[in-house]
Write an enzyme that holds these catalytic residues in place. Structure first.
Site, PDB file in Angstrom:
ATOM      1  N   GLY A  14       1.506  -1.485  -0.329  1.00  0.00           N
ATOM      2  CA  GLY A  14       0.247  -0.080   0.336  1.00  0.00           C
ATOM      3  C   GLY A  14       1.035   1.161   0.153  1.00  0.00           C
ATOM      4  O   GLY A  14       2.314   1.357   0.192  1.00  0.00           O
ATOM      5  N   ALA A  15       0.229   2.215   0.220  1.00  0.00           N
ATOM      6  CA  ALA A  15       0.701   3.928  -0.139  1.00  0.00           C
ATOM      7  C   ALA A  15       1.864   3.920   1.752  1.00  0.00           C
ATOM      8  O   ALA A  15       1.273   3.514   2.571  1.00  0.00           O
ATOM      9  CB  ALA A  15      -0.148   5.135  -0.230  1.00  0.00           C
ATOM     10  N   HIS A  54      12.405  11.368  -2.805  1.00  0.00           N
ATOM     11  CA  HIS A  54      12.937  10.392  -3.676  1.00  0.00           C
ATOM     12  C   HIS A  54      14.192  10.500  -3.999  1.00  0.00           C
ATOM     13  O   HIS A  54      15.400  10.063  -4.239  1.00  0.00           O
ATOM     14  CB  HIS A  54      12.283   9.987  -4.529  1.00  0.00           C
ATOM     15  CG  HIS A  54      11.361   9.117  -4.493  1.00  0.00           C
ATOM     16  ND1 HIS A  54      10.910   7.534  -3.643  1.00  0.00           N
ATOM     17  CD2 HIS A  54       9.541   8.789  -4.336  1.00  0.00           C
ATOM     18  CE1 HIS A  54      10.033   7.050  -3.086  1.00  0.00           C
ATOM     19  NE2 HIS A  54       9.281   7.675  -3.383  1.00  0.00           N
ATOM     20  N   ARG A  58      18.193   8.861  -2.552  1.00  0.00           N
ATOM     21  CA  ARG A  58      19.549   8.038  -3.488  1.00  0.00           C
ATOM     22  C   ARG A  58      20.564   8.849  -3.491  1.00  0.00           C
ATOM     23  O   ARG A  58      20.530  10.071  -3.927  1.00  0.00           O
ATOM     24  CB  ARG A  58      19.372   7.879  -5.051  1.00  0.00           C
ATOM     25  CG  ARG A  58      17.992   7.132  -5.286  1.00  0.00           C
ATOM     26  CD  ARG A  58      17.480   6.265  -6.304  1.00  0.00           C
ATOM     27  NE  ARG A  58      17.316   7.895  -7.138  1.00  0.00           N
ATOM     28  CZ  ARG A  58      15.338   8.091  -7.787  1.00  0.00           C
ATOM     29  NH1 ARG A  58      14.888   7.831  -6.408  1.00  0.00           N
ATOM     30  NH2 ARG A  58      15.721   9.129  -7.771  1.00  0.00           N
ATOM     31  N   GLU A  66      14.770   8.219 -16.268  1.00  0.00           N
ATOM     32  CA  GLU A  66      13.017   8.371 -16.925  1.00  0.00           C
ATOM     33  C   GLU A  66      12.726   8.004 -18.207  1.00  0.00           C
ATOM     34  O   GLU A  66      13.143   8.402 -18.609  1.00  0.00           O
ATOM     35  CB  GLU A  66      13.407   9.904 -16.169  1.00  0.00           C
ATOM     36  CG  GLU A  66      13.831  10.691 -14.790  1.00  0.00           C
ATOM     37  CD  GLU A  66      14.089  12.039 -14.765  1.00  0.00           C
ATOM     38  OE1 GLU A  66      13.083  12.802 -15.383  1.00  0.00           O
ATOM     39  OE2 GLU A  66      14.145  12.244 -13.340  1.00  0.00           O
TER      40      GLU A  66
END
Length: 177
Positions: A14-15, A54, A58, A66
């Site tokens: 889930g989220a 996000h 990293r 992308e």
């Protein structure tokens, strides 16, 4: 059909269940120089902020691509790759086909089929939309169905499947040795 070369691991949940974090952790355990494939299209400021968060998670060891649709065409052969995520990847096909569930699923499955022909380790992140609130609109329900069928397809192709619940990885399917 050429023999399968990929190792495929599906991470679902889930989220905010910890899917991306877990997938990235797994990739870093497997490779000092993992690859991250972002399938998202930025459509508003709030989502741009999520993407930025996000990116901050990293480090410089990551190679980032992308790609909205043709993930299998990227130079990822022989790499350890996180593909994040199926939901956004499907959204791109769904929009391109004017919400045609059948065609979107066909295009997505074709990409997965091409991906597993490549040598490498692929960690695919997805969402379990059907575990949440029912969509209020017909198009929302159609997309939820598409997501469920896409998840089933990837899971059927996967060597391993992990369900994330409250940050905990629960093995659902483990590799047959």
């Amino acid at each position: 059909m050429p023999p399968r070369q990929a190792y495929l691991h599906l991470v679902t949940g889930g989220a905010r269940s910890g899917k991306s974090r877990y997938a990235q952790q797994l990739a870093r355990e497997w490779s000092p120089t993992p690859v991250y494939v972002a399938t998202a299209r930025i459509w508003d400021d709030e989502f741009a902020e999520r993407v930025s968060h996000h990116k901050q998670d990293r480090g410089p060891e990551w190679t980032v691509f992308e790609e909205l649709r043709q993930v299998s065409q990227l130079p990822i052969s022989g790499q350890t790759v996180v593909i994040d995520c199926v939901t956004l990847w499907l959204t791109n096909f769904f929009g391109d086909t004017k919400s045609d569930v059948t065609e979107s699923l066909r295009l997505f499955q074709k990409e997965v089929d091409e991906l597993v022909k490549l040598p490498g380790r692929f960690i695919i992140v997805t969402n379990e939309l059907g575990m949440g609130v029912h969509a209020e609109t017909a198009i929302g329900r159609a997309f939820t169905d598409l997501q469920g069928w896409a998840n089933q397809y990837v899971a059927s192709q996967a060597d391993a499947v992990t369900l994330m619940v409250s940050g905990l990885p629960l093995p659902v399917k483990t590799p047959v040795l």
